[in-house]
Design an enzyme around this catalytic site. Structure first.
Site, PDB file in Angstrom:
ATOM      1  CE  LYS A   1      -2.123  -1.903   3.570  1.00  0.00           C
ATOM      2  NZ  LYS A   1      -1.729  -3.305   3.383  1.00  0.00           N
TER       3      LYS A   1
ATOM      4  CB  THR B   1       9.005   5.506   6.146  1.00  0.00           C
ATOM      5  OG1 THR B   1       8.684   4.834   4.926  1.00  0.00           O
ATOM      6  CG2 THR B   1       9.525   6.897   5.867  1.00  0.00           C
TER       7      THR B   1
ATOM      8  NE  ARG C   1       7.508  -1.899  12.578  1.00  0.00           N
ATOM      9  CZ  ARG C   1       6.565  -1.004  12.284  1.00  0.00           C
ATOM     10  NH1 ARG C   1       6.880   0.130  11.680  1.00  0.00           N
ATOM     11  NH2 ARG C   1       5.297  -1.222  12.614  1.00  0.00           N
TER      12      ARG C   1
ATOM     13  CG  ASP D   1       9.478   7.973  10.640  1.00  0.00           C
ATOM     14  OD1 ASP D   1       9.618   9.003  11.341  1.00  0.00           O
ATOM     15  OD2 ASP D   1       8.461   7.256  10.692  1.00  0.00           O
TER      16      ASP D   1
ATOM     17  CD  GLU E   1      11.349   2.623  16.144  1.00  0.00           C
ATOM     18  OE1 GLU E   1      11.875   3.023  15.096  1.00  0.00           O
ATOM     19  OE2 GLU E   1      10.116   2.546  16.324  1.00  0.00           O
TER      20      GLU E   1
ATOM     21  CG  HIS F   1       8.000   4.771  14.313  1.00  0.00           C
ATOM     22  ND1 HIS F   1       8.427   3.495  14.556  1.00  0.00           N
ATOM     23  CD2 HIS F   1       6.960   4.655  13.430  1.00  0.00           C
ATOM     24  CE1 HIS F   1       7.663   2.643  13.881  1.00  0.00           C
ATOM     25  NE2 HIS F   1       6.767   3.321  13.185  1.00  0.00           N
TER      26      HIS F   1
HETATM   27  P1  NAD Z   1       1.849  -3.896   2.837  1.00  0.00           P
HETATM   28  O1  NAD Z   1       1.646  -5.192   3.537  1.00  0.00           O
HETATM   29  O2  NAD Z   1       0.709  -3.289   2.071  1.00  0.00           O
HETATM   30  O3  NAD Z   1       3.083  -4.036   1.823  1.00  0.00           O
HETATM   31  C1  NAD Z   1       4.293  -4.636   2.156  1.00  0.00           C
HETATM   32  C2  NAD Z   1       4.912  -5.163   0.872  1.00  0.00           C
HETATM   33  O4  NAD Z   1       6.218  -5.656   1.177  1.00  0.00           O
HETATM   34  C3  NAD Z   1       4.116  -6.314   0.243  1.00  0.00           C
HETATM   35  O5  NAD Z   1       3.864  -6.053  -1.131  1.00  0.00           O
HETATM   36  C4  NAD Z   1       5.053  -7.504   0.428  1.00  0.00           C
HETATM   37  O6  NAD Z   1       4.922  -8.464  -0.634  1.00  0.00           O
HETATM   38  C5  NAD Z   1       6.393  -6.821   0.384  1.00  0.00           C
HETATM   39  N1  NAD Z   1       7.486  -7.639   0.872  1.00  0.00           N
HETATM   40  C6  NAD Z   1       7.452  -8.675   1.768  1.00  0.00           C
HETATM   41  N2  NAD Z   1       8.677  -9.231   1.885  1.00  0.00           N
HETATM   42  C7  NAD Z   1       9.493  -8.530   1.052  1.00  0.00           C
HETATM   43  C8  NAD Z   1      10.864  -8.647   0.714  1.00  0.00           C
HETATM   44  N3  NAD Z   1      11.642  -9.609   1.231  1.00  0.00           N
HETATM   45  N4  NAD Z   1      11.385  -7.786  -0.186  1.00  0.00           N
HETATM   46  C9  NAD Z   1      10.604  -6.834  -0.755  1.00  0.00           C
HETATM   47  N5  NAD Z   1       9.292  -6.684  -0.485  1.00  0.00           N
HETATM   48  C10 NAD Z   1       8.745  -7.521   0.409  1.00  0.00           C
HETATM   49  O7  NAD Z   1       2.389  -2.909   3.944  1.00  0.00           O
HETATM   50  P2  NAD Z   1       2.313  -1.309   3.949  1.00  0.00           P
HETATM   51  O8  NAD Z   1       1.016  -0.873   4.531  1.00  0.00           O
HETATM   52  O9  NAD Z   1       2.737  -0.791   2.622  1.00  0.00           O
HETATM   53  O10 NAD Z   1       3.445  -0.984   5.034  1.00  0.00           O
HETATM   54  C11 NAD Z   1       4.827  -1.255   4.792  1.00  0.00           C
HETATM   55  C12 NAD Z   1       5.585  -1.130   6.090  1.00  0.00           C
HETATM   56  O11 NAD Z   1       5.574   0.235   6.509  1.00  0.00           O
HETATM   57  C13 NAD Z   1       4.956  -1.890   7.270  1.00  0.00           C
HETATM   58  O12 NAD Z   1       5.410  -3.217   7.307  1.00  0.00           O
HETATM   59  C14 NAD Z   1       5.427  -1.120   8.475  1.00  0.00           C
HETATM   60  O13 NAD Z   1       6.595  -1.733   8.970  1.00  0.00           O
HETATM   61  C15 NAD Z   1       5.779   0.257   7.915  1.00  0.00           C
HETATM   62  N6  NAD Z   1       4.979   1.347   8.487  1.00  0.00           N
HETATM   63  C16 NAD Z   1       5.631   2.389   9.072  1.00  0.00           C
HETATM   64  C17 NAD Z   1       4.913   3.456   9.605  1.00  0.00           C
HETATM   65  C18 NAD Z   1       5.602   4.649  10.215  1.00  0.00           C
HETATM   66  O14 NAD Z   1       4.943   5.450  10.907  1.00  0.00           O
HETATM   67  N7  NAD Z   1       6.892   4.842   9.994  1.00  0.00           N
HETATM   68  C19 NAD Z   1       3.514   3.429   9.554  1.00  0.00           C
HETATM   69  C20 NAD Z   1       2.876   2.342   8.934  1.00  0.00           C
HETATM   70  C21 NAD Z   1       3.616   1.306   8.404  1.00  0.00           C
END
Ligand code: NAD
Length: 346
Positions: free
Chosen positions: A156, A231, A233, A257, A262, A294
């Site tokens: 997403k 942004t 982990r 971020d 952290e 974060h």
């Molecule tokens: P999502 O589940 O929609 O997308 C994650 C994508 O990563 C998927 O398409 C998955 O196939 C892919 N993926 C899995 N393993 C992989 C690999 N080895 N190599 C490459 N891609 C791989 O998740 P999202 O909603 O897009 O969120 C992504 C990340 O953002 C979350 O996992 C979370 O850790 C992080 N996040 C951070 C914050 C923040 O405030 N900084 C907020 C929300 C989410």
């Protein structure tokens, strides 16, 4: 509708805004605790019906056992990521719910903010002009237009970030083990992405496979002067190797971020303390490393969606309804569980 009592951990002033607005409509009383959930604070959950936790709370086997002994049968994460939960320990005891999406725009736009600030040295310019230093020496960036951005993870948030980068006229390449079918995204191997990108942005979850996906070996292969944005982990990047790559000039900058250690520092005001984490302290001193605490999720829209989905998840649990946002050991590890048959993971 019965009113249940929620123990809400790691509460910050901005958490209250939407939770307080919505809690009565969902039939909950919320007791806010500023402390994080951990081995010492878990007893605060006593007398409550549910726990709400966040990204840096400790949700290991010990905490889960104690919550279970206190009669807690549901824990709602008010975040998307769940790498900090011991699902094996929770399985069959405590239902774990999360917020799968609340605003991919919030996080992707923050990634763009980090990229623009870092590239055009806005953080340094701001400090200079506040001191009436109007020199622009050392503030040169590069045009994003025509440069290659490598997106690791096209879920997403990654997809929204791709749209933003295309708006800047960047060439997009991506790596994801589960590529989007029939999309116009050019998928490449991780190795090719790392070697060809002027900007690398991480948007994949933290799993055993992605831990230190940006390793010392990967950092040796990046284009000289490339920028990395994280942004997602912290532990996706080997922080010591990152410092080395910045020091030897291979990497042009890092916008972070998130940081792998952290949990002891982010979200706290430690301005009067002596920082014990030497790696973080070194990162903070580097002019081409920009760290935020974060906060990528922190928009009004995201907070409203987080409150709405967290309370909805809990209401569904107490009403005996299906739990679409539940995650369990089986579905997380093996991709399926009993939810397809009984609408709950167990
Ligand atoms: P999502 O589940 O929609 O997308 C994650 C994508 O990563 C998927 O398409 C998955 O196939 C892919 N993926 C899995 N393993 C992989 C690999 N080895 N190599 C490459 N891609 C791989 O998740 P999202 O909603 O897009 O969120 C992504 C990340 O953002 C979350 O996992 C979370 O850790 C992080 N996040 C951070 C914050 C923040 O405030 N900084 C907020 C929300 C989410």
């Amino acid at each position: 509708m019965n009113t249940q009592k929620i123990a809400f951990f790691d509460a910050k002033p901005y958490d209250h805004i939407w939770m307080d607005e919505l809690k009565e409509a969902f039939g909950f009383n919320i007791k806010y605790f500023e402390s994080r959930l951990n081995h010492d604070t878990v007893k605060l959950a006593q007398g409550h019906d549910a726990v709400v936790a966040f990204v840096n709370d400790i949700i290991d086997a010990t905490v889960i056992e104690q919550l279970y002994n206190e009669g807690i049968r549901v824990l709602a994460l008010r975040c998307a990521g769940f790498n900090h939960v011991d699902f094996k320990a929770a399985y069959g005891k405590i239902h774990i719910l999360h917020v799968p999406a609340y605003s991919p725009y919030a996080v992707a736009e923050h990634a763009a903010a980090l990229l623009l600030s870092l590239n055009r040295k806005i953080h340094r310019a701001y400090n200079r002009t506040r001191d009436f230093n109007f020199s622009i020496n050392g503030l040169m960036g590069f045009d994003l237009r025509g440069k290659t951005v490598g997106i690791i993870g096209t879920g997403k948030i990654g997809r929204v970030f791709i749209d933003i980068c295309r708006g800047f006229g960047m060439h997009v390449i991506a790596h994801d083990p589960y590529p989007i079918k029939d999309s116009d995204i050019r998928y490449v191997s991780l190795d090719e992405l790392i070697k060809k990108s002027d900007v690398i942005s991480l948007h994949c979850p933290l799993t055993p496979d992605t831990h230190h996906i940006i390793s010392a070996a990967a950092l040796k292969k990046v284009k000289k002067g490339a920028i990395i944005i994280n942004t997602s982990r912290g532990a996706l990047i080997d922080s010591l190797a990152l410092i080395e790559a910045i020091k030897n000039g291979q990497l042009g900058g890092a916008g972070l971020d998130v940081y792998e250690e952290e949990s002891d520092v982010f979200y706290e005001d430690l301005s009067a303390s002596v920082i014990q984490d030497d790696v973080l302290a070194r990162l903070v001193t580097l002019p081409n490393v920009l760290i935020t605490s974060h906060q990528a999720f922190l928009t009004q829209e995201a907070l409203e969606n987080i409150a709405q989905t967290t309370l909805q998840n809990l209401r569904q649990f107490f009403d005996g309804a299906p739990l679409p946002n539940e995650i369990c050991y089986q579905c997380q590890k093996f991709g399926n569980c009993d939810r397809t048959h009984q609408e709950r993971c167990f």
